[in-house]
Design a protein around this motif. Structure first.
Motif, PDB file in Angstrom:
ATOM      1  N   MET A   1       0.833  -1.206   0.000  1.00  0.00           N
ATOM      2  CA  MET A   1       0.000   0.000   0.000  1.00  0.00           C
ATOM      3  C   MET A   1       0.866   1.253   0.000  1.00  0.00           C
ATOM      4  O   MET A   1       0.656   2.207  -0.742  1.00  0.00           O
ATOM      5  CB  MET A   1      -0.917  -0.014   1.227  1.00  0.00           C
ATOM      6  N   GLU A   2       1.881   1.236   0.866  1.00  0.00           N
ATOM      7  CA  GLU A   2       2.783   2.382   0.970  1.00  0.00           C
ATOM      8  C   GLU A   2       3.527   2.601  -0.336  1.00  0.00           C
ATOM      9  O   GLU A   2       3.734   3.745  -0.757  1.00  0.00           O
ATOM     10  CB  GLU A   2       3.766   2.157   2.120  1.00  0.00           C
ATOM     11  N   THR A   3       3.932   1.488  -0.971  1.00  0.00           N
ATOM     12  CA  THR A   3       4.644   1.585  -2.245  1.00  0.00           C
ATOM     13  C   THR A   3       3.756   2.202  -3.317  1.00  0.00           C
ATOM     14  O   THR A   3       4.188   3.036  -4.121  1.00  0.00           O
ATOM     15  CB  THR A   3       5.109   0.195  -2.706  1.00  0.00           C
ATOM     16  N   THR A   4       2.456   1.807  -3.320  1.00  0.00           N
ATOM     17  CA  THR A   4       1.506   2.351  -4.283  1.00  0.00           C
ATOM     18  C   THR A   4       1.325   3.846  -4.090  1.00  0.00           C
ATOM     19  O   THR A   4       1.320   4.621  -5.052  1.00  0.00           O
ATOM     20  CB  THR A   4       0.139   1.649  -4.158  1.00  0.00           C
ATOM     21  N   ILE A   5       1.180   4.281  -2.837  1.00  0.00           N
ATOM     22  CA  ILE A   5       1.029   5.704  -2.532  1.00  0.00           C
ATOM     23  C   ILE A   5       2.271   6.474  -2.968  1.00  0.00           C
ATOM     24  O   ILE A   5       2.191   7.552  -3.548  1.00  0.00           O
ATOM     25  CB  ILE A   5       0.769   5.911  -1.024  1.00  0.00           C
ATOM     26  N   SER A   6       3.438   5.894  -2.697  1.00  0.00           N
ATOM     27  CA  SER A   6       4.697   6.537  -3.067  1.00  0.00           C
ATOM     28  C   SER A   6       4.811   6.689  -4.580  1.00  0.00           C
ATOM     29  O   SER A   6       5.218   7.740  -5.076  1.00  0.00           O
ATOM     30  CB  SER A   6       5.870   5.706  -2.537  1.00  0.00           C
ATOM     31  N   ALA A   7       4.445   5.657  -5.329  1.00  0.00           N
ATOM     32  CA  ALA A   7       4.502   5.705  -6.790  1.00  0.00           C
ATOM     33  C   ALA A   7       3.525   6.731  -7.342  1.00  0.00           C
ATOM     34  O   ALA A   7       3.839   7.475  -8.284  1.00  0.00           O
ATOM     35  CB  ALA A   7       4.202   4.324  -7.371  1.00  0.00           C
ATOM     36  N   THR A   8       2.325   6.795  -6.748  1.00  0.00           N
ATOM     37  CA  THR A   8       1.319   7.764  -7.194  1.00  0.00           C
ATOM     38  C   THR A   8       1.804   9.193  -6.952  1.00  0.00           C
ATOM     39  O   THR A   8       1.640  10.075  -7.806  1.00  0.00           O
ATOM     40  CB  THR A   8      -0.012   7.538  -6.456  1.00  0.00           C
ATOM     41  N   HIS A   9       2.407   9.413  -5.773  1.00  0.00           N
ATOM     42  CA  HIS A   9       2.948  10.741  -5.463  1.00  0.00           C
ATOM     43  C   HIS A   9       4.062  11.112  -6.442  1.00  0.00           C
ATOM     44  O   HIS A   9       4.128  12.254  -6.920  1.00  0.00           O
ATOM     45  CB  HIS A   9       3.478  10.761  -4.029  1.00  0.00           C
ATOM     46  N   LEU A  10       4.930  10.138  -6.726  1.00  0.00           N
ATOM     47  CA  LEU A  10       6.017  10.370  -7.690  1.00  0.00           C
ATOM     48  C   LEU A  10       5.446  10.742  -9.059  1.00  0.00           C
ATOM     49  O   LEU A  10       5.926  11.676  -9.712  1.00  0.00           O
ATOM     50  CB  LEU A  10       6.874   9.113  -7.810  1.00  0.00           C
ATOM     51  N   GLY A  11       4.403  10.007  -9.481  1.00  0.00           N
ATOM     52  CA  GLY A  11       3.792  10.274 -10.774  1.00  0.00           C
ATOM     53  C   GLY A  11       3.166  11.653 -10.841  1.00  0.00           C
ATOM     54  O   GLY A  11       3.313  12.365 -11.841  1.00  0.00           O
ATOM     55  N   LYS A  12       2.459  12.050  -9.773  1.00  0.00           N
ATOM     56  CA  LYS A  12       1.815  13.363  -9.757  1.00  0.00           C
ATOM     57  C   LYS A  12       2.840  14.495  -9.750  1.00  0.00           C
ATOM     58  O   LYS A  12       2.658  15.515 -10.418  1.00  0.00           O
ATOM     59  CB  LYS A  12       0.899  13.476  -8.533  1.00  0.00           C
ATOM     60  N   THR A  13       3.910  14.313  -8.982  1.00  0.00           N
ATOM     61  CA  THR A  13       4.963  15.329  -8.939  1.00  0.00           C
ATOM     62  C   THR A  13       5.647  15.458 -10.296  1.00  0.00           C
ATOM     63  O   THR A  13       5.875  16.572 -10.789  1.00  0.00           O
ATOM     64  CB  THR A  13       6.011  14.964  -7.869  1.00  0.00           C
ATOM     65  N   ALA A  14       5.965  14.312 -10.899  1.00  0.00           N
ATOM     66  CA  ALA A  14       6.607  14.327 -12.210  1.00  0.00           C
ATOM     67  C   ALA A  14       5.662  14.893 -13.269  1.00  0.00           C
ATOM     68  O   ALA A  14       6.104  15.558 -14.213  1.00  0.00           O
ATOM     69  CB  ALA A  14       7.038  12.909 -12.594  1.00  0.00           C
ATOM     70  N   ARG A  15       4.370  14.640 -13.106  1.00  0.00           N
ATOM     71  CA  ARG A  15       3.396  15.182 -14.064  1.00  0.00           C
ATOM     72  C   ARG A  15       3.406  16.710 -14.033  1.00  0.00           C
ATOM     73  O   ARG A  15       3.381  17.363 -15.075  1.00  0.00           O
ATOM     74  CB  ARG A  15       1.995  14.656 -13.737  1.00  0.00           C
ATOM     75  N   THR A  16       3.447  17.278 -12.836  1.00  0.00           N
ATOM     76  CA  THR A  16       3.482  18.732 -12.704  1.00  0.00           C
ATOM     77  C   THR A  16       4.753  19.308 -13.342  1.00  0.00           C
ATOM     78  O   THR A  16       4.704  20.310 -14.062  1.00  0.00           O
ATOM     79  CB  THR A  16       3.422  19.142 -11.217  1.00  0.00           C
ATOM     80  N   ALA A  17       5.887  18.675 -13.069  1.00  0.00           N
ATOM     81  CA  ALA A  17       7.156  19.143 -13.626  1.00  0.00           C
ATOM     82  C   ALA A  17       7.168  19.020 -15.147  1.00  0.00           C
ATOM     83  O   ALA A  17       7.640  19.919 -15.856  1.00  0.00           O
ATOM     84  CB  ALA A  17       8.314  18.341 -13.024  1.00  0.00           C
ATOM     85  N   THR A  18       6.648  17.909 -15.659  1.00  0.00           N
ATOM     86  CA  THR A  18       6.605  17.707 -17.107  1.00  0.00           C
ATOM     87  C   THR A  18       5.652  18.706 -17.757  1.00  0.00           C
ATOM     88  O   THR A  18       5.930  19.230 -18.844  1.00  0.00           O
ATOM     89  CB  THR A  18       6.165  16.265 -17.436  1.00  0.00           C
ATOM     90  N   ASN A  19       4.538  18.986 -17.092  1.00  0.00           N
ATOM     91  CA  ASN A  19       3.623  20.012 -17.586  1.00  0.00           C
ATOM     92  C   ASN A  19       4.322  21.357 -17.721  1.00  0.00           C
ATOM     93  O   ASN A  19       4.083  22.107 -18.677  1.00  0.00           O
ATOM     94  CB  ASN A  19       2.416  20.156 -16.644  1.00  0.00           C
ATOM     95  N   ALA A  20       5.181  21.671 -16.752  1.00  0.00           N
ATOM     96  CA  ALA A  20       5.915  22.934 -16.798  1.00  0.00           C
ATOM     97  C   ALA A  20       6.798  23.017 -18.037  1.00  0.00           C
ATOM     98  O   ALA A  20       6.917  24.075 -18.673  1.00  0.00           O
ATOM     99  CB  ALA A  20       6.758  23.100 -15.530  1.00  0.00           C
ATOM    100  N   MET A  21       7.396  21.889 -18.417  1.00  0.00           N
ATOM    101  CA  MET A  21       8.253  21.876 -19.596  1.00  0.00           C
ATOM    102  C   MET A  21       7.428  22.011 -20.887  1.00  0.00           C
ATOM    103  O   MET A  21       7.855  22.669 -21.845  1.00  0.00           O
ATOM    104  CB  MET A  21       9.089  20.590 -19.629  1.00  0.00           C
ATOM    105  N   PHE A  22       6.258  21.386 -20.910  1.00  0.00           N
ATOM    106  CA  PHE A  22       5.371  21.551 -22.068  1.00  0.00           C
ATOM    107  C   PHE A  22       4.931  23.011 -22.198  1.00  0.00           C
ATOM    108  O   PHE A  22       4.863  23.557 -23.306  1.00  0.00           O
ATOM    109  CB  PHE A  22       4.148  20.634 -21.947  1.00  0.00           C
ATOM    110  N   PHE A  23       4.640  23.644 -21.072  1.00  0.00           N
ATOM    111  CA  PHE A  23       4.250  25.061 -21.083  1.00  0.00           C
ATOM    112  C   PHE A  23       5.393  25.916 -21.618  1.00  0.00           C
ATOM    113  O   PHE A  23       5.186  26.807 -22.450  1.00  0.00           O
ATOM    114  CB  PHE A  23       3.877  25.507 -19.675  1.00  0.00           C
ATOM    115  N   LEU A  24       6.581  25.636 -21.120  1.00  0.00           N
ATOM    116  CA  LEU A  24       7.783  26.358 -21.556  1.00  0.00           C
ATOM    117  C   LEU A  24       7.954  26.273 -23.067  1.00  0.00           C
ATOM    118  O   LEU A  24       8.197  27.279 -23.748  1.00  0.00           O
ATOM    119  CB  LEU A  24       8.992  25.771 -20.825  1.00  0.00           C
TER     120      LEU A  24
END
Length: 385
Positions: A1-24
């Motif tokens: 369960m903890e691993t799943t939460i950690s992976a989801t958090h990683l994905g959401k954080t990376a999604r925000t950062a990747t969105n920033a690059m697309f905006f750029l």
């Protein structure tokens, strides 16, 4: 369960950062595109001469293609994403300070080189985020690109009317790019997505990828033509140098955002083939309205419909390539981009010369034909929905 939460958090954080690059990427390209008429006037270039100079940007892109996939495979898309923004930081001011067609062409070459490296690297990041979150969200990334593109187009028109020089404008955008890259670097995915299969670094694209690549060629040619020539065409139709000449371009950008916001949902309901078919038919319809009903309002409506049609062609095809089972993600995206960027390579020059010898109206009719060609090719995609 903890691993799943950690992976989801990683994905959401990376999604925000990747969105920033697309905006750029979006705001940078649109900022340059919005100042093309100013640079054309400043350097006193004809339509044909401008088309030839614009040729330098896709040449830079094509130069990057043979090495982009290999570099991403070796050093990771996160590092290549950051390095690519350094080309923006350098090239954008050079575009604004160009005093000759040669200087402008050189700056466009480096801008194109960095653009394609960034394009492939950030899409590999997007594929990785899709894998972590286990759902299709590629269209949403490209929606953010379009938001940046829309803001850059609207802001560029406003800034130009205030008398701010292209150099001042593009220096500010280049500085913004570097700041975004420095902030987001640590949040991008460190490891790129790899399938369970041992994908080769070099492989011949399968039939599906080839057809998708040709459709991508049609779509990117249309996008490039709209970015490079829509402002000039609307200016001719408007016949008012003091009017808001980027209105058509802005409508194109707004409807592209709308299409990409809902693109993932539409894909789930219609499937790949029907979605791409609808896109291509909308390009045909939109450009037909803009070309055959030469009124400022009609052109704005036509360009908007065209933007809606083009909105999800590239993200859907990039997502398919990134999840290829026969090639590594970066290499598959580079292969697709080779055909896509060829559209940018041929498009601006073709439009420029057709405009010089006939008219810009006749030149842009080629986009109507491409809409029909793309519609036909979608019926040949050998995929299961």
């Amino acid at each position: 369960m903890e691993t799943t939460i950690s992976a989801t958090h990683l994905g959401k954080t990376a999604r925000t950062a990747t969105n920033a690059m697309f905006f750029l990427c979006g705001i940078s390209f649109a900022s340059w595109a919005s100042r093309i008429p100013d640079m054309k006037e400043l350097l006193q270039l004809s339509d044909a001469a401008l088309g030839t100079v614009l040729f330098a940007m896709p040449i830079g892109s094509l130069t990057a293609l043979p090495i982009a996939g290999v570099l991403i495979h070796k050093f990771g898309s996160r590092n290549i994403t950051f390095i690519s923004t350094l080309f923006y930081f350098i090239a954008l001011p050079l575009l604004g300070m160009a005093k000759s067609s040669i200087a402008l062409a050189i700056a466009l070459f480096f801008f194109g080189f960095g653009s394609d490296m960034l394009n492939i690297a950030m899409n590999v990041q997007a594929v990785g985020v899709e894998k972590i979150l286990n759902r299709s969200i590629m269209s949403s990334f490209h929606a953010v690109f379009s938001v940046g593109f829309m803001i850059g187009a609207a802001l560029g028109g406003f800034i130009a009317k205030q008398g701010i020089t292209p150099f001042q404008h593009l220096v500010a955008i280049g500085s913004l790019d570097l700041m975004i890259a420095l902030i987001t670097y640590r949040f991008l995915l460190q490891q790129d997505h790899k399938s369970a299969e041992d994908q080769p670094l070099f492989a011949i694209p399968d039939k599906s990828l080839i057809i998708l690549g040709i459709i991508c060629f049609c779509g990117m040619l249309c996008e490039g033509a709209m970015a490079d020539w829509s402002v000039l065409y609307y200016k001719q139709v408007l016949n008012n140098p003091n009017g808001y000449t980027t209105a058509g371009f802005t409508a194109f950008s707004v409807l592209m955002v709308v299409g990409r916001v809902f693109g993932d949902k539409i894909l789930q309901n219609l499937g790949l083939q029907k979605t791409l078919l609808t896109n291509c038919l909308l390009v045909f319809l939109g450009m037909s309205i803009a070309i055959f009903i030469q009124h400022p309002v009609s052109v704005v409506i036509g360009f908007g419909i065209t933007g809606l049609g083009l909105s999800t062609i590239v993200p859907l095809i990039y997502s398919q390539a990134g999840h290829s089972k026969t090639m590594a993600a970066g290499v598959a995206l580079a292969a697709i981009s080779t055909l896509g960027i060829a559209g940018f390579l041929i498009g601006p020059v073709m439009i420029g010369y057709l405009s010089e010898f006939f008219s810009l109206k006749i030149a842009l009719m080629s986009l109507i034909i491409l809409g029909l060609l793309g519609s036909y090719l979608t019926t040949k995609i050998p995929v299961q929905e």
